[in-house]
Design an enzyme around this catalytic site. Sequence first.
Site, PDB file in Angstrom:
ATOM      1  CB  ILE A   1      -0.989   0.021   1.193  1.00  0.00           C
ATOM      2  CG1 ILE A   1      -0.255  -0.116   2.537  1.00  0.00           C
ATOM      3  CG2 ILE A   1      -2.027  -1.070   1.049  1.00  0.00           C
ATOM      4  CD1 ILE A   1      -1.197  -0.067   3.742  1.00  0.00           C
ATOM      5  CG  ASP A   2      -0.115   4.356  -2.661  1.00  0.00           C
ATOM      6  OD1 ASP A   2       0.524   3.525  -3.322  1.00  0.00           O
ATOM      7  OD2 ASP A   2      -1.127   4.954  -3.095  1.00  0.00           O
ATOM      8  CE  LYS A   3       6.892   8.932   2.988  1.00  0.00           C
ATOM      9  NZ  LYS A   3       7.807   9.976   2.454  1.00  0.00           N
TER      10      LYS A   3
ATOM     11  NE  ARG B   1      -3.015   8.555  -3.933  1.00  0.00           N
ATOM     12  CZ  ARG B   1      -1.711   8.801  -3.902  1.00  0.00           C
ATOM     13  NH1 ARG B   1      -0.841   7.804  -3.751  1.00  0.00           N
ATOM     14  NH2 ARG B   1      -1.266  10.034  -4.028  1.00  0.00           N
TER      15      ARG B   1
ATOM     16  CB  THR C   1      -2.377   4.128   1.963  1.00  0.00           C
ATOM     17  OG1 THR C   1      -2.661   4.951   0.832  1.00  0.00           O
ATOM     18  CG2 THR C   1      -3.603   3.300   2.285  1.00  0.00           C
TER      19      THR C   1
END
Length: 318
Positions: free
Chosen positions: A137-139, A236, A141
């Site tokens: 998962i994104d930094k 997103r 998130t």
Amino acid sequence: MTEKIELTEMVPDEMDGKRFDQIAAKLFTDFSRARLQEWIKSGNLTVGGRERKTKDKLMGGELLTLQAELVGDESYEPQDIPLDIVYEDDTLMVINKPAGLVVHPAAGNRDRTLLNGLLYHDENLAALPRAGIVHRIDKDTTGLLVIAKTLKAHHSLVKQLQKKTVFREYEAIAAGVLTGGATVEEPIGRHPTQRVKMAVVEGGKDAVTHFRVIERFRSHTHIRVQLETGRTHQIRVHLAHLRNPLLGDQLYGRMRLPKGADETLLEAIHGFPRQALHARTLGLVHPETGEDMEWTTDLPEDLAAMLALLREDAEQHR
């Protein structure tokens, strides 16, 4: 540190005419193509029990057998990083990732990542691809990630992700007032001009996102999102495509401010430091026991506080 690998895969008929190394990369997704090519050349990866060359074309129906030893990757340094471990046994771990923590080293983030913390927590993870990380998962998130602790578990979890049987549900705050739930089924690829971004593009990879409304506010909506695929920045990108980007998303977002809102809420929206996205629920089949397992974690403090402010604003303007 080494771990023995013994895996078999049948070549699907639709791969008729493709190169051995290309087929291997599709079937043994835990490993890089370079590593698979090395195993083909060394005779550790065979076709029907016989050695073949990397460029040999297969017909479909052959049995590929991989017997090798996976040597630990020592290029990443173990680092003492606090981990919020939701669940752990001998087979897997589930981590609740905080905002700001990068999952895997990359350009600009060579250390202090989740991977470095995992190697410190359990040195045996060095023998696994990407220290057992099977999805990211994104930094910025927050939320749940599963980590494999054995090669068998890694293989099983990757297969479950490919077959779309892993249940991943997020909660988010989207800009704008959504009238109801929907499914977004639009292909995602690299943005044609802004290379740091992804976008809905013709010829991109299939991507499917389901969302439904939890609560509506004056200029935002609290939503629950379920992923069917796992493309980079998928939630997103899809919400931005609907013109309802995530609150706080600096890359894809556009700020929405409720008219007549008080200074506390306006400052909170302006100052929200990340995309308002949390991986709240994760469900999968345990690789060893076959048991259906599911974990849910509370919303982080920043998201909960923002929801409280939006709810208060909505009540004041009824």
